[in-house]
Design an enzyme around this catalytic site. Structure first.
Site, mmCIF file in Angstrom:
data_model
loop_
_atom_site.group_PDB
_atom_site.id
_atom_site.type_symbol
_atom_site.label_atom_id
_atom_site.label_comp_id
_atom_site.label_asym_id
_atom_site.label_seq_id
_atom_site.Cartn_x
_atom_site.Cartn_y
_atom_site.Cartn_z
ATOM 1 N N CYS A 1 0.868 -1.173 0.000
ATOM 2 C CA CYS A 1 0.000 0.000 0.000
ATOM 3 C C CYS A 1 0.904 1.222 0.000
ATOM 4 O O CYS A 1 1.875 1.275 0.739
ATOM 5 C CB CYS A 1 -0.879 -0.025 1.249
ATOM 6 S SG CYS A 1 -1.592 1.562 1.684
ATOM 7 N N ASN B 1 4.349 -0.618 4.016
ATOM 8 C CA ASN B 1 4.086 -2.018 4.375
ATOM 9 C C ASN B 1 4.840 -2.995 3.476
ATOM 10 O O ASN B 1 4.259 -3.676 2.634
ATOM 11 C CB ASN B 1 2.580 -2.316 4.310
ATOM 12 C CG ASN B 1 1.773 -1.380 5.181
ATOM 13 O OD1 ASN B 1 2.295 -0.796 6.119
ATOM 14 N ND2 ASN B 1 0.504 -1.224 4.869
ATOM 15 N N HIS C 1 4.411 7.440 8.264
ATOM 16 C CA HIS C 1 3.433 6.953 7.292
ATOM 17 C C HIS C 1 2.411 8.028 6.935
ATOM 18 O O HIS C 1 2.051 8.212 5.786
ATOM 19 C CB HIS C 1 2.749 5.720 7.898
ATOM 20 C CG HIS C 1 1.584 5.175 7.127
ATOM 21 N ND1 HIS C 1 0.311 5.686 7.239
ATOM 22 C CD2 HIS C 1 1.491 4.152 6.256
ATOM 23 C CE1 HIS C 1 -0.513 4.993 6.460
ATOM 24 N NE2 HIS C 1 0.169 4.059 5.858
#
Length: 369
Positions: free
Chosen positions: A77, A267, A324
């Site tokens: 992702c 990820n 993130h």
């Protein structure tokens, strides 16, 4: 993170998550860990590893482990940034029509089907080839590869290590936006912190419009075991599947006056068996596996996003890893005003605070919001 730990100690809660601080401690005790276990500013609890957790394991150590819990289920992702040469004044008069067109033409949701017709053979080739498959089939632009990590293809991928059930689910979904917190947004440059870096990206003034797309238990196995190696090959295939989801336009980038600035991965497990869960790799400039050193930190519809650049200090301190992103605090406040609460609201951090913390720690530099 301390609030999450305090709430867990008070008892009476529901759910199966351990507090992130306990999870980081558990990961630090896994065999073969190198240097230190890192919790990034937006860390919060999840299954196995915490989200926003980075840990590296020595692949030469026969006792070192590889863990799917350190990568998460939505492998690779990531965030893709597209530059336009439009200004906010060009978009404001048609923003409602533009939003409707995005809903009309971008498949989204758990049960949605992609616009790319695929056979089982096509899927295996996409799992193996990544963005090279999209280029071959005419679904991507030739210059895309220069703006993808590892140039859009993990060479160790083996489609045979991906289960038939996973392939069945993935077959109709290539070319969809996905579900959950995946999104596509039209955004406007609000602040430029580093003019040199911004100009290298083709972002040269405030008000410029760009497009940002976010698409894409503590179990482990010995890295050298058949199970560990099978996981790494299957994970690489899943990463290539994410990269194969390229832009599907029926015209050239020159006609659209549109180009990819960068496509960054979340990820994923990488060299030295670095597990990044809910975190972004941030390799230093001129590293052979990256075309450029940008990191794209996403916000939400009511908050900003940010473009960061990497530092040498980040390579030393966090094995080339930074935060993130994704900020739901404003949404949580609005839900609270409506009398709606969710479990573990402390999991969600202010994206500006997260970015500033990475900047202050020296692991990233700010380019623009």
């Amino acid at each position: 993170m301390f609030e999450e730990l305090r709430n867990a100690c008070q008892g009476g809660g529901v759910g199966g998550f351990l507090p992130a601080m306990k999870q980081i401690g558990n990961v630090a005790a896994l065999p073969g860990i190198v240097h230190r276990d890192v919790g990034l500013p937006d860390v919060h609890s999840d299954y196995g590893f915490a989200i926003g957790n980075m840990a590296a394991f020595d692949m030469k150590d026969p006792d070192a482990v590889v863990s799917p819990g350190g990568v998460r289920f939505d492998i690779n992702c990531g965030v893709r940034l597209l530059r336009t040469y439009l200004d906010e004044s060009d978009v404001q008069p048609v923003k409602e029509q533009l939003a409707q067109a995005m809903f009309d033409y971008i498949p989204v949701g758990v049960s949605s089907n992609g616009v790319i017709p695929m056979s089982a053979k096509d899927l295996d080739e996409a799992l193996e080839m990544g963005v090279d498959w999209s280029l071959r089939e005419g679904y991507a632009w030739a210059e895309n590869k220069e703006h993808y990590e590892e140039y859009g293809r993990m060479l160790q991928a083996n489609p045979n290590k991906v289960s038939a059930k996973a392939k069945k689910r993935g077959l109709p979904q290539l070319g969809t936006l996905g579900a959950g917190n995946h999104y596509a947004e039209i955004q406007v440059v609000d602040e430029i912190f580093n003019e040199y870096a911004a100009k290298k990206m083709g972002i040269d003034h405030k008000g410029q419009v760009y497009i940002i797309v976010n698409n894409h238990q503590l179990a482990c196995a010995w890295n050298a075991s058949p199970e560990g190696q099978d996981y790494l090959k299957g994970m690489a295939a899943a990463g290539n599947y994410a990269w194969a989801f390229a832009k599907v336009f029926r015209t050239t980038p020159d006609d659209l006056d549109l180009c990819v600035i960068y496509n960054i991965s979340h990820n994923i497990e990488r060299t030295v068996s670095v597990h990044r869960k809910g975190s972004t790799w941030a390799f230093s400039p001129h590293h052979p596996l990256i075309a450029v050193d940008y990191q794209l930190i996403g916000g939400t519809m009511s908050t900003c996003s940010c473009i960061l650049t990497s530092t040498e200090q980040g390579m030393t301190e966090t094995f080339g890893t930074t935060c993130h992103g994704l900020d739901f605090q404003d949404i949580l406040d609005k839900l609270a005003d409506m009398g709606i609460t969710i479990q573990a609201p402390e999991s969600y951090k202010n994206v500006t605070d997260v970015v500033n913390t990475c900047y202050d720690a020296g692991i990233s530099k700010k380019a623009n919001n």
